[in-house]
Design a protein around this motif. Structure first.
Motif, PDB file in Angstrom:
ATOM      1  N   LEU A 208       0.817  -1.209   0.000  1.00 22.44           N
ATOM      2  CA  LEU A 208       0.000   0.000   0.000  1.00 22.44           C
ATOM      3  C   LEU A 208       0.854   1.263   0.000  1.00 22.44           C
ATOM      4  O   LEU A 208       0.538   2.244  -0.667  1.00 22.44           O
ATOM      5  CB  LEU A 208      -0.930  -0.002   1.213  1.00 22.44           C
ATOM      6  CG  LEU A 208      -2.013  -1.082   1.230  1.00 22.44           C
ATOM      7  CD1 LEU A 208      -2.720  -1.105   2.584  1.00 22.44           C
ATOM      8  CD2 LEU A 208      -3.027  -0.861   0.118  1.00 22.44           C
ATOM      9  N   TYR A 211       2.104   3.305  -3.122  1.00 16.88           N
ATOM     10  CA  TYR A 211       1.235   4.230  -3.853  1.00 16.88           C
ATOM     11  C   TYR A 211       0.960   5.521  -3.095  1.00 16.88           C
ATOM     12  O   TYR A 211       0.137   6.317  -3.540  1.00 16.88           O
ATOM     13  CB  TYR A 211      -0.081   3.530  -4.190  1.00 16.88           C
ATOM     14  CG  TYR A 211       0.114   2.357  -5.114  1.00 16.88           C
ATOM     15  CD1 TYR A 211       0.293   2.540  -6.478  1.00 16.88           C
ATOM     16  CD2 TYR A 211       0.159   1.059  -4.610  1.00 16.88           C
ATOM     17  CE1 TYR A 211       0.501   1.469  -7.329  1.00 16.88           C
ATOM     18  CE2 TYR A 211       0.364  -0.023  -5.452  1.00 16.88           C
ATOM     19  CZ  TYR A 211       0.546   0.188  -6.805  1.00 16.88           C
ATOM     20  OH  TYR A 211       0.759  -0.879  -7.637  1.00 16.88           O
ATOM     21  N   THR A 215      -2.633   5.745   1.205  1.00 19.03           N
ATOM     22  CA  THR A 215      -3.165   4.435   0.849  1.00 19.03           C
ATOM     23  C   THR A 215      -3.125   3.444   2.009  1.00 19.03           C
ATOM     24  O   THR A 215      -4.099   2.710   2.219  1.00 19.03           O
ATOM     25  CB  THR A 215      -2.413   3.865  -0.370  1.00 19.03           C
ATOM     26  OG1 THR A 215      -2.259   4.893  -1.347  1.00 19.03           O
ATOM     27  CG2 THR A 215      -3.179   2.706  -0.982  1.00 19.03           C
ATOM     28  N   ALA A 259      -8.213  -0.928  -1.052  1.00 18.26           N
ATOM     29  CA  ALA A 259      -7.438   0.308  -1.192  1.00 18.26           C
ATOM     30  C   ALA A 259      -6.645   0.327  -2.494  1.00 18.26           C
ATOM     31  O   ALA A 259      -6.518   1.377  -3.140  1.00 18.26           O
ATOM     32  CB  ALA A 259      -6.489   0.458   0.001  1.00 18.26           C
TER      33      ALA A 259
END
Length: 262
Positions: A208, A211, A215, A259
């Motif tokens: 995550l 990004y 995120t 997500a």
């Protein structure tokens, strides 16, 4: 003596006249489903209570389970070939979850390096969902390779052109999310998240964090919201009590996927 040659007009095939695309290209993503016996093997082996040897055969008759002879025990039927007792995850569930994971990768459509890192993580996340639901544990043999492989693959993606910034952010996010889960265990004991959740958070947080900083926060919020809604439903239907311990690993996986898609 000169000769004149009439030129024929170029022929254009209409879409209806063109030959259909080879079926192999259309079915290529579905070929990943051939790996589901390996996922079922990991689930059957590790779905045992802590401190117990990993499962090596059918609980009812002792028939060995092996990748050398995966059918039918490690197939969609999930039944022992000798006594027909169920082995591991319920029938067809692993196949359905794997198909959903493939669809998620196709929808996300990331670059090749990130795609490989996501696929590696999902190869461990799918068995972890079923193991955590079955015995409320996230074994190191699955969480640690997931974390190490995801981190290394993202590092290779950074070297291939993405640059060090997203990889450093992914590293910090993975360590930060894992530290948060571990802190709740130390401070709250059984009422906090487990150490297995912290180890799973290493890979989820790294994926995550690649990004952006927002995120991982979004993934955690989705996971907590999903687990809270399910817990509320179980309380209302009296299928759980306030003192019941519910596995969080599946919701962390789902929150991470959600997500990434957003």
């Amino acid at each position: 003596m000169s000769r004149s040659y009439a030129t024929e007009p170029a022929r254009h095939e209409s879409p209806a006249q063109r030959p259909p695309a080879p079926p192999r290209r259309r079915l290529r993503p579905l070929s990943v489903l051939t790996l589901t016996p390996l996922l079922r093997y990991a689930i059957a082996r590790h779905s045992v209570p802590p401190g117990t040897d990993r499962r090596s055969g059918c609980d009812s008759c002792g028939t060995p389970i092996s990748l050398d002879h995966p059918w039918p025990a490690l197939g969609p039927a999930a039944r022992c070939g000798n006594c027909r007792a169920r082995i591991g995850a319920p029938p067809a569930t692993v196949e359905l979850v794997t198909a959903a994971a493939i669809a998620m990768l196709l929808l996300a459509g990331p670059p090749v390096g990130e795609l490989v890192a996501m696929a590696w993580w999902l190869a461990f996340a799918v068995p972890l969902i079923f193991v955590d639901l079955a015995v409320h544990r996230l074994p190191d043999r699955l969480t640690l390779p997931a974390a190490a492989g995801t981190w290394l693959l993202l590092g290779l993606t950074a070297l291939a052109g993405a640059g060090p910034a997203p990889w450093l952010r992914a590293t910090a996010a993975g360590l930060g999310l894992a530290g948060f889960f571990a802190a709740t265990t130390l401070l709250l004991g059984a009422r906090g998240f487990g150490i297995g959740d912290a180890k799973l958070a290493l890979s989820a947080g790294a994926l995550l964090g690649w990004y952006g900083w927002a995120t991982p926060v979004l993934g955690l919020l989705l996971a907590v919201t999903l687990s809270g809604l399910v817990a509320l439903g179980l309380l209302v239907t009296r299928r759980a009590r306030w003192s019941s311990h519910l596995p969080f690993g599946p919701y962390l996986v789902l929150g991470t996927i959600g997500a990434l898609l957003m």
